[in-house]
Scaffold this motif. Structure first.
Motif, PDB file in Angstrom:
ATOM      1  N   LYS A 132       0.869  -1.180   0.000  1.00 36.08           N
ATOM      2  CA  LYS A 132       0.000   0.000   0.000  1.00 36.08           C
ATOM      3  C   LYS A 132       0.904   1.227   0.000  1.00 36.08           C
ATOM      4  N   TRP A 145      -6.784  -5.030   8.626  1.00 35.55           N
ATOM      5  CA  TRP A 145      -8.075  -5.682   8.384  1.00 35.55           C
ATOM      6  C   TRP A 145      -7.918  -7.204   8.475  1.00 35.55           C
ATOM      7  N   LEU A 178     -12.931  -7.603   6.808  1.00 31.67           N
ATOM      8  CA  LEU A 178     -13.203  -7.536   5.374  1.00 31.67           C
ATOM      9  C   LEU A 178     -14.059  -8.756   5.037  1.00 31.67           C
ATOM     10  N   GLY A 212     -15.399  -3.756   5.821  1.00 33.37           N
ATOM     11  CA  GLY A 212     -15.068  -3.656   4.401  1.00 33.37           C
ATOM     12  C   GLY A 212     -15.722  -4.841   3.700  1.00 33.37           C
ATOM     13  N   LEU A 235     -13.076   0.206   2.839  1.00 31.88           N
ATOM     14  CA  LEU A 235     -12.276  -0.703   2.006  1.00 31.88           C
ATOM     15  C   LEU A 235     -13.201  -1.596   1.185  1.00 31.88           C
ATOM     16  N   ASN A 265     -12.481   5.324  -1.617  1.00 28.66           N
ATOM     17  CA  ASN A 265     -11.618   4.799  -0.554  1.00 28.66           C
ATOM     18  C   ASN A 265     -10.680   3.710  -1.067  1.00 28.66           C
ATOM     19  N   GLU A 266     -10.111   2.971  -0.109  1.00 28.11           N
ATOM     20  CA  GLU A 266      -9.116   1.966  -0.499  1.00 28.11           C
ATOM     21  C   GLU A 266      -9.739   0.855  -1.352  1.00 28.11           C
ATOM     22  N   ARG A 290      -8.692  -2.792  -3.023  1.00 29.03           N
ATOM     23  CA  ARG A 290      -7.626  -3.786  -2.853  1.00 29.03           C
ATOM     24  C   ARG A 290      -7.808  -4.981  -3.789  1.00 29.03           C
TER      25      ARG A 290
END
Lengths: 500, 200
Positions: B7, B16, B63, B86, B110, B138-139, B141
């Motif tokens: 990241k 997370w 998550l 998330g 997330l 936002n993030e 992934r």
């Protein structure tokens, strides 16, 4: 096999010299020009690839996106920029698309390979209706540059003529619209079965209307976004394709060789009218009898490179018919050029004729092939060696593929030959009535397949049916459309050993 | 245990907890003589049974598989409002089908996309859609079969963190974020194409 990209088939003499050197140093002294306007080397050693790539980089060439499930080489008209019937020079857009598609982050791992072709002439020489995306540029009623967009065309295992997804799109939206098409394909194209993974299958299964709806839905979000092309960029690109320094030529210089029959045959078949008076585009046939179609030896490559420097502003083009072209030759130099090129077996006057065969590398070189294709091409070329007879037959496209991946574009050949495997032996299926260009169509199978031995005779019989039935000036494909398949079937299968 | 998470061009600890689905035996499907490596877009997976049986920690940032979140949504509301939830989903799960019930995606700190097989390029288009069409800020992934080879493209398609496959070295993968300095086409990270950025 190492495939090298030749963007829209355009080469400088330096690049062709380099390809010749690579053929000598790393291969067996020749290369194969492909229907994607690229070149393939069949015999390089894997461990020497980095060196070859280094050599290529010296002349700004590479092998990027010539394999894999990504956007492949953008192809276009081999006479772009010089042809008399051109509306828009398609190379400008081809270059913009080339840049856009190079390492495109979203489309590096598509369901399957993806091919785009562009035409900007009245006559389509780029096969746009048989591509994943085909762009046909023209000027609309208001004299604006627009493109018609075909999607989901293709040859291969399931041949399809593309469907029109847009009748008129302003040129500046091409990148965003292509992006929308590719996004829908990337998300919904089938990834479970390699044979059903091309965009044509998706378009067929959804139907063009539903597919278009999905594309428009995506396009909404990116239309007029940052990738919209502006005039400044188009003009910048145009400068790289500026006209060479043409001479003003008034007198008709071809007349002085009126009596030289073989020269005139060559001029009529192997040169194309030019937009500038006194110039013609020359096509060097890589289809001499005995030569695997599309193959060029290193000495031929060097000869063409030298001739391009002397006669055609140091530029060469590769056509999807697998021939090499000098685009800008003065008519008064044609005879001189012809004599020089003859020494290198580059002047077989068979362009557009039966022996100007489009052919894939086939079972001799390709691990996918079911059957050999080059020996079939050669046996047919042998049978039709008499050049006068060939000219009498006139324009016929004969295309051969060694398997249903259709690298030899057999579906759109007026006569198509497809290698098939039956219980481990090689057989050939024949189609007739295929066509490329503005009236593209897919050929129909005439019946059971034949052995390699029978193939030349089968072609001969097909030609005989045509010669017996044709009206004055009627070319093969028009005769087929008029009389249909039956007369051909009947005559070809008399006393034949064809197998079901 | 060393972290596999990249990241901001660093290898960082993952704050997370990624909740996985219980494994089930999946039928091996064959097509054209080959084992099918991909789930088709819209395919019904995970199953309801998997969703019901999924266990998750009672505290901390989690998550969750999208469907598991949906199943327990009411119960999770407080944690959701605390920004402790998330969601992740796979490349074959079609976002347009559940986007409305999720409300404003930016309530999730997330979102992660799971790619089962490296060669599945749908992940790039999904990233693009989340950013451009659904305006997620936002993030974002990438999870699963995530290797050095994809992450430059992932970065350009809207991703901001990458959980590199366990058997690969994230220190090696991280270098690929800088594979190219000046991309031709505009995309999420650099919006303008090269011809708008650089006067030539």
């Amino acid at each position: 096999m190492l495939r090298v990209a030749i963007p829209y088939g355009l080469l400088s003499s330096n690049q062709l010299f380099k390809l010749a050197d690579i053929a000598d140093k790393y291969d067996r002294g020749y290369g194969h020009f492909s229907t994607r306007q690229n070149i393939q080397f069949n015999w390089p050693k894997l461990e020497e690839t980095p060196n070859i790539l280094k050599e290529l980089a010296k002349v700004e060439m590479h092998a990027i996106q010539t394999s894999g499930n990504c956007i492949r080489n953008i192809t276009t008209d081999q006479f772009a920029g010089v042809t008399y019937d051109e509306i828009i020079d398609p190379r400008h857009i081809a270059e913009i698309l080339r840049q856009w598609s190079s390492f495109h982050p979203e489309f590096a791992l598509l369901p399957r390979k993806f091919k785009i072709a562009i035409t900007g002439s009245k006559k389509d020489r780029a096969l746009v209706q048989c591509h994943d995306i085909g762009l046909e540029f023209f000027k609309n009623k208001n004299n604006e540059i627009v493109t018609k967009i075909w999607v989901g065309g293709g040859l291969g295992r399931t041949p399809v003529i593309g469907s029109v997804i847009k009748n008129e799109l302003e040129w500046k939206h091409i990148l965003t619209y292509c992006e929308a098409i590719l996004r829908v394909y990337n998300l919904y194209g089938r990834r479970d079965n390699i044979y059903k993974a091309r965009i044509k299958i998706l378009v067929k299964s959804l139907g063009i209307e539903e597919f278009k709806k999905l594309v428009d839905e995506e396009w909404k979000y990116i239309k007029d976004g940052p990738n919209t092309i502006n005039s400044e960029e188009l003009n910048r690109i145009k400068k790289y394709f500026s006209e060479p320094d043409y001479k003003k030529i008034k007198k008709d210089s071809l007349k002085s060789h009126e009596k030289d029959k073989s020269f005139n045959q060559w001029v009529s078949k192997c040169t194309n009218p030019h937009k500038k008076k006194g110039y013609r585009s020359v096509i060097f046939s890589l289809k001499e009898t005995g030569n695997p179609p599309g193959d060029a030896s290193s000495s031929q490559m060097r000869a063409v490179a030298n001739l391009s420097e002397e006669y055609s502003f140091s530029e060469i083009r590769v056509s999807h018919e697998q021939n090499l072209i000098l685009a800008d030759v003065q008519e008064d130099k044609l005879h001189e050029l012809w004599i020089k090129a003859k020494k290198y077996h580059l002047v077989t006057p068979n362009i557009g004729l039966l022996t100007d065969i489009i052919c894939c590398p086939g079972g001799d070189f390709c691990s996918l092939a079911n059957a050999k294709s080059i020996p079939i091409a050669q046996s047919i070329q042998d049978l039709f060696e008499d050049i006068d007879y060939l000219h009498d037959i006139g324009d016929v496209n004969l295309n051969i593929s060694g398997c249903m991946n259709a690298c030899g574009h057999h579906h759109v050949g007026h006569i198509g030959i497809l290698g098939v495997d039956k219980d481990g032996s090689e057989w050939y299926q024949v189609t007739i009535g295929g066509n490329q260009g503005n009236f593209a169509s897919i050929g129909k199978v005439i019946g059971p397949s034949f052995s390699a031995k029978e193939m030349p005779i089968v072609i001969k019989k097909i030609i005989e049916v045509y010669l017996n039935n044709r009206n004055e000036e009627e070319i093969f494909i028009d005769c087929v459309s008029r009389i249909g398949l039956d007369p051909f079937k009947k005559y070809v299968y008399q006393n034949s050993e064809a197998t079901e | 245990m060393k972290s596999q998470l990249i990241k901001n061009k660093n290898i960082v600890n993952d704050e997370w907890i990624t909740v996985e689905l219980p494994k089930i035996e999946q039928k091996i499907k064959m097509q054209a003589g080959k084992v099918v490596a991909f789930k088709l877009s819209g395919e019904d997976y995970p199953t309801d049974d998997q969703v019901i049986k999924t266990k998750y920690p009672e505290t901390g940032k989690i998550l969750l598989p999208l469907k598991v979140f949906r199943y327990h949504q009411e119960k999770l509301n407080k944690r959701f409002l605390n920004k402790e939830i998330g969601i992740w989903f796979s490349t074959h799960e079609e976002i347009h089908k559940f986007i409305e019930v999720l409300g404003d995606l930016n309530n999730f700190p997330l979102i992660a996309i799971y790619v089962e097989k490296f060669s599945d390029g749908r992940i790039f288009s999904i990233g693009n859609q989340l950013r451009n069409k659904y305006k997620f800020r936002n993030e974002l992934r990438a999870l699963g079969d995530v290797l050095k080879d994809q992450i430059y493209f992932l970065k350009r398609s809207g991703f901001t963190s990458y959980l590199i496959r366990k058997d690969r070295d994230p220190n090696d993968a991280i270098k690929s974020l800088d594979d190219f300095t000046e991309p031709y086409q505009g995309a999420f990270d650099i919006l303008d194409p090269v011809w708008k950025r650089i006067k030539r």
